[in-house]
Design a protein around this motif. Structure first.
Motif, PDB file in Angstrom:
ATOM      1  N   ASN A  66       0.822  -1.199   0.000  1.00 32.24           N
ATOM      2  CA  ASN A  66       0.000   0.000   0.000  1.00 32.24           C
ATOM      3  C   ASN A  66       0.859   1.253   0.000  1.00 32.24           C
ATOM      4  O   ASN A  66       0.628   2.189  -0.783  1.00 32.24           O
ATOM      5  N   SER A  67       1.849   1.287   0.858  1.00 35.24           N
ATOM      6  CA  SER A  67       2.763   2.433   0.905  1.00 35.24           C
ATOM      7  C   SER A  67       3.435   2.632  -0.438  1.00 35.24           C
ATOM      8  O   SER A  67       3.618   3.759  -0.911  1.00 35.24           O
ATOM      9  N   LEU A  68       3.798   1.515  -1.057  1.00 40.22           N
ATOM     10  CA  LEU A  68       4.436   1.602  -2.361  1.00 40.22           C
ATOM     11  C   LEU A  68       3.480   2.232  -3.372  1.00 40.22           C
ATOM     12  O   LEU A  68       3.855   3.155  -4.126  1.00 40.22           O
ATOM     13  N   LYS A  69       2.270   1.724  -3.362  1.00 42.57           N
ATOM     14  CA  LYS A  69       1.281   2.259  -4.294  1.00 42.57           C
ATOM     15  C   LYS A  69       1.061   3.743  -4.079  1.00 42.57           C
ATOM     16  O   LYS A  69       0.858   4.509  -5.017  1.00 42.57           O
ATOM     17  N   LYS A  70       1.037   4.170  -2.809  1.00 47.53           N
ATOM     18  CA  LYS A  70       0.815   5.581  -2.477  1.00 47.53           C
ATOM     19  C   LYS A  70       2.071   6.422  -2.649  1.00 47.53           C
ATOM     20  O   LYS A  70       2.147   7.546  -2.164  1.00 47.53           O
ATOM     21  N   ASP A  71       3.100   5.831  -3.249  1.00 49.65           N
ATOM     22  CA  ASP A  71       4.360   6.532  -3.465  1.00 49.65           C
ATOM     23  C   ASP A  71       5.044   6.955  -2.171  1.00 49.65           C
ATOM     24  O   ASP A  71       5.886   7.853  -2.163  1.00 49.65           O
ATOM     25  N   GLU A  72       4.642   6.391  -1.083  1.00 49.84           N
ATOM     26  CA  GLU A  72       5.322   6.704   0.175  1.00 49.84           C
ATOM     27  C   GLU A  72       6.683   6.023   0.267  1.00 49.84           C
ATOM     28  O   GLU A  72       7.452   6.277   1.161  1.00 49.84           O
ATOM     29  N   ILE A  73       6.903   5.128  -0.645  1.00 51.72           N
ATOM     30  CA  ILE A  73       8.147   4.382  -0.626  1.00 51.72           C
ATOM     31  C   ILE A  73       8.489   3.981  -2.063  1.00 51.72           C
ATOM     32  O   ILE A  73       7.583   3.756  -2.880  1.00 51.72           O
ATOM     33  N   THR A  74       9.760   3.931  -2.410  1.00 49.18           N
ATOM     34  CA  THR A  74      10.143   3.585  -3.782  1.00 49.18           C
ATOM     35  C   THR A  74      10.188   2.071  -3.963  1.00 49.18           C
ATOM     36  O   THR A  74      10.207   1.307  -2.992  1.00 49.18           O
TER      37      THR A  74
END
Lengths: 254, 254, 254, 254, 254, 254, 254, 254
Positions: H11-19
């Motif tokens: 989810n974080s990845l999808k939200k661009d919170e993480i590369t």
């Protein structure tokens, strides 16, 4: 060596009925009969006070026949152990009175009656698969003049089964316990009685029983006192030892 | 389980001297004394008709002292096996009549006299190094009321040595043969006599003796009949078994 | 490596009868014949001063035939050990002078006469079932030019049997003792003589004999000095070792 | 039993110099001296034609002292094996001429000179750590009158090292090869010579050497013929066997 | 797990080409094909960079056929080890290009050509009876793209035989040494070279070889450095290990 | 034997610079230095292309000192394995540049720099208690010029721990896996990589680990291909084998 | 012994419905049925709360038929283990509802329905050759009323295969892991879960697997906690133990 | 691997919170703490749902201290097994709440209370010398939140002693039976109950007990069903297995 015989011999020597060199020769000649492949020892039954026993494994049927014929001339009873069908067949032409026990792989040749010993020998097995070894023990003891009782399939998986037979345990002079797999039964029996217990490990089992090694080690390490152990599957040895213990007790039944 | 005791108990029940529930409770309570770390079994000497034996290895000296004090209250004789000096020291304050045999690692506490059995037990060793195990056997048998003869250091390296002692072999009711290294002596003795031979392998040896395994296997595979084998270095077990065989023969000396 | 040959080779080099590179090549080429599956070593009989021996187990009959034909060209005698009937059959078409001993599983191909060594080799067995291994030893020794006496079935179950043959023991240069089960006999023989005893354990037995392991350990741990032990059932090795010991004693008979 | 002695005895009987009963008694009394813990056998050196050997492990120093003093009275040489410092100390007060070899754990007591045998015995080790066992073998052979050569640390990790000593191999009458770990060296030596090789496994090694078992098995399974194997670390046995093989070869040096 | 694949997957997730739950599912689903009795792993050849190997012992021929057909669809080469005739028969109907090596019990199915590695693998045996195991090793290595040289029957009974092949030893990248009985050869080879030696004990032998245990222990305890040992009779494992060592050395031939 | 040296020697002979007898003598004299108890082999480092290694167990410190001093004269690096403190103490007076690793029981004497090999060796342990053996392997490999990575305590009780280090597995040229108790780790590593894995069982464990036997058997029976096994606790052997495999790969890093 | 039954009995005694002596007799008579060769214990299913199990190995088919007929009268379900075809044939004439599983060598006789336990038992194998043992476990558990899931051929050679089945691991109440050769799989499974794992070594393998000993030792020494081990190839024992663990958890599924 | 954590991460990845690269890195980094010599695994208690256990044998006290301090930061309870006095001493300076059980060689560090499980675990010993192993089992189970009952010294030498404790057997959820020497007790207990029995062989004994091997084999071959065996002297493993079986049964007490 018999002192009386020696005494007579030396007397003969003194009386010049025999020369010194002949005396030396006689001292050297023991009464063997030589079949080439086997030395038949006619005096064995005197010395060991038993009938003759022939261990058949690894011997050719014709060799066994020759040995048996030589032994039979003395009129002794003969017990053949580890005897397969081909041994039985080879002996038929001898005309000797054979009884064959195929499961125990025993052949008995009875030429005269034994006197019967007073004490009972009790043979116990843990399971049904231990029967051939147990029968080898029981029949050996019977062959040697003992009364034998059998108590089969009372293994420890249900130890209460054994407890109901306390009477049989109490009545016996010697107890032979035959068990494979975990070899636990002799320890349990040994803890219940105050008499000699002969423990016979069998090769019944699989995997880590390693051909009876597990049962053998269990019995050698038994916490119960009063156990003597014989080789794996050695029903004959157990029956024989039980018999000579029973014989030591003479005519008294406790 | 003692039938007389049972009969009395059931009689009391019938006479309403005791309730059913109490009867059930009594049937369940066996006469143990509980020390926490060891259950002392006062009825053992009745059931197995022997004095008490305490195996000391692996027990703390204080634990052993507790067990001995509990057992001693009954007035029984007590035999302690595999007992080191520290055990002896721990028992001194009990005031019990101790005798310590350091080489055999035995402690005897004699509170009353045994009657002496008639038959002789003969203990034989192959070598001098087998003495501690042989003494464990001999002293155990003496503790249990047997007369014991000793014939030490007659190993097979000079089999003629043994033949000169045929008289001692003939006189014994049971023979204990103790041997390490090749473990050959019991086979030789077993071939000379017609009586029970208890074979005791010892851990004497090195290299491929593997701590007594070689001697043990030799004895289990003996060509001589009439051998029962006990654990490596188990002098106690051999003496105990010899004693109960001797006891079976009652008062007669053959 | 033979110094004379080397000396001649270097002389040839010095005399320019041969180049340096050829000298190096000669030093490297040893006289093998290559059959693909087996390297036949014609110089072995020179180096080890013996006839050729072929161990047959695990080799295809056709492979054995090829090896034998290659060896036979040199005119040497050839001994085949562990040879079954199918080997014998495969060799028949070679036209070589075969003698087959089925019980000992030996095939002898005698193309020339050995000179006979003076000393006797005595081969003893404990039981009748040890005969195949004993014959492998005895025939091997005979093949190598030794006179062999046989004394079979004198096992320790009746040690007195052996004592009556002290003369045969005294006359032998080397003694091979073959025994299975408890493997006790070599120890007893070793205690009676002052000459090399080669002990051969056999796989005769059952249970805790563990395929001859019990007998092997007994022999390795023998209290009698002067024993050398060979592998279980290795009659060939015993006969071979006995022969080269006998050969060391040259032409003198003690 | 010595026939000459027997002949004289029977002669005396015939001449009435001795009674029949005394003759029987003499036939029974063999010349043992009884120390209680050990039977000292003064005739052993006659029967086995060797000096006396005392195996010390497991015996108390005081017991050993008693045995040695009894043996020494005959004027024989005495070899003590597996003798620690405490044995040496216990023997000092006897005043006997001791030499102690601590690494080989041998004590020699030389009371008279042996004649020296002609043949050489060669003792070879694979490694430096095998020295104690090799020295036990070499010193034993020297004690018994043999000339001994030593070739140490020529293990197979560099088999070419051994090949440079072909001369020593050729000169020896018997070769003792001592090796631990993989126990490979006797096989390699056995492949190079045509004479008796006595293989001695040692307990040198770790892990899967299992206290010398690996080396022992290697030697028993050797592909090279002519090997006799002794127990792990049994340097004494190897030296003794080498000596009696050498003695068989009489006065001739090949 | 392949990072590139992971990267693409996560990219797809970011681009909404795939849902989170599907991503989780994909991460869990690995590419197995399920035959019920065996999971066929198509990615194994990628992961381990080898062709497929099927161990046949204990599997039903029909099971093996199913596994092979599933594997064959990928076009990979397949090696079947421990394959008896009945396996070969079961595979015939598949129409796949089989080659059967009965002595080595291998079946090769070659659907595409391997590139050939530069370094040589040398396979050596001590005796002719070790050939089946050696061929299993050699053929396995050839199947995996290695050039293999064979040097058979150079056992230590004549160590000089081996020394004449120093050139072959020098040329090899890896050496596989196969030996039964005493298992001595790998130690000797290991002492002569400075390259990886893979030691393969075989079950060739009898008595105290204990099914290859003696040879195994010899090799594990080798005094020569640079040996890696595989299981008894494990020719496949030795050939496989030799191949991956050879592969590590890339394209250079030393 | 070096052909060039041989060629020059034969050339000298041809040119009469040397006599035939001297040539023979030179061919026989190999360059050993004889310390009495150990033959120091100066050419070993040439032949095996390695520095010298001295195995210390069972050798006297003074013997080790003598060997080291003899070896050190050549300027070689020396590695001492299984070296206790007392060895270190004995070597101090030599003035040689020692580094002592007490846990791994190694002493390094570095007299010159090795060139460093390109490939990585990865040493993995299952537990913390396996560290001494692992360090023996790692330090041996470093001594022989290898770059070594360590990955300790990643045992299978948590196999996911290992999976996080796939990178280290991928980077290594050879992997050494050290494990005691169940010895499971090499099988797991072997299933994850496609490169040589050297499995080292350790004696870490108790009970049925039987001194490392359990771990040894696990590794020999591994279902994963590509494993070579060394002796129990043989860290040195593993490091050595890893090094010569790495060396075979020349200068290329994959 | 059932207290209620005892209470009723004593009540009857009190009410004079039964005499004291009869009470004593009843207390002694346990409900066995005696077939001569086997004591059939009808109360076993009450006491151990299970159906009956007959171990067939070593029993004659006619003996087994007799036992089964006696047991069947009670209406119980019966499981026969290690049953060959000849057992199946012998039972056909009984008319009992047999199902035979030849690979697992099991015969089920279902005379009534078991209630089904809630928890799942998961049976895992390392390889396809382990299936017969695994099926013995799985079918035994099903016979005893458990739901069983199977996960076969997920051996450690590819440990990632197992990781994809985490769900099945999570769902199970007890896990049975069957593995031969290196026996590694139970350790890996045990490291992944927090529930009872029953480890079953099989005799699948060759060489140093020693009939399953290697796998057995691996499992006993497992670094993972929570493993209980049964005998080699003892699928029945594993299934039985899994079932009684599952039963302890009552009706709750976690 | 926790799916929720994975879901959040993706989810974080999808939200661009993480590369993507950071996601890959996170997937690789597992929460180990690296002490150099040991990887401390903080998530173990989550994954295996247990407190932490440190096996101390073979680890340096300072290493153990480091591991314990790292683990203690999480607030978990910690159990140290096979811990000698020197470990206890090393931990004192940590200030953690230690309890030391010297006989069982356990150290408990309790930082928080466990909830207590409902079912009882019963720990039985055959003899007093088995107490240390039994206490290791009992204390381990208590540490893990189980109620434990102890029944010590009820060995089979007096099997009636055990029968009087049928109530305790009936009440337990799981039974741990600890026995050395002949290891008979678990078979007897297993025959009396219908619940899981964990059999623990101990090394108590001598001679042919071979360090607990005899007891181990007895238990593996038990005729009683429902036994799981752990390693010799592995009290910890038995207590752990008993605990997770007990835990499976949830909150219900039968």
């Amino acid at each position: 060596m018999d002192q009386n015989y020696l005494r007579e011999l030396l007397n003969s020597l003194k009386k010049d009925e025999i020369t010194i060199e002949d005396t030396i020769d006689i001292l050297k000649k023991l009464p063997f009969e030589d079949l080439g492949y086997a030395r038949v020892d006619h005096h064995r039954s005197l010395r060991k006070s038993q009938s003759e026993v022939v261990y058949c494994e690894g011997k050719e049927p014709e060799q066994i026949k020759g040995i048996v014929e030589a032994l039979a001339r003395s009129g002794e009873n003969i017990l053949l152990t580890r005897a397969g069908k081909e041994v039985c067949a080879a002996l038929e032409s001898t005309g000797l009175p054979l009884t064959y026990y195929p499961s125990a792989r025993l052949i008995m040749i009875k030429q005269r009656e034994n006197s019967v010993l007073c004490g009972n020998i009790l043979v116990i097995t843990a399971g049904t698969a231990d029967l051939p070894v147990a029968e080898e023990a029981a029949l050996t003891a019977e062959f040697m003049g003992n009364r034998v009782e059998r108590l089969y399939d009372v293994g420890v998986a249900g130890v209460h089964r054994l407890l109901t037979y306390q009477d049989m345990l109490d009545k016996a002079m010697v107890i032979v316990v035959v068990a494979g797999m975990d070899g636990v039964l002799p320890s349990v029996v040994g803890g219940l009685v105050d008499k000699p217990v002969i423990a016979v490990p069998t090769s019944v089992g699989y995997g880590a029983s390693f051909g009876g090694l597990a049962a053998l080690l269990t019995m050698l390490n038994s916490c119960a006192s009063g156990l003597g152990v014989v080789n794996i599957d050695n029903g004959f040895g157990a029956g024989y030892l039980a018999s000579i213990i029973n014989k030591q007790s003479g005519s008294t039944v406790k």
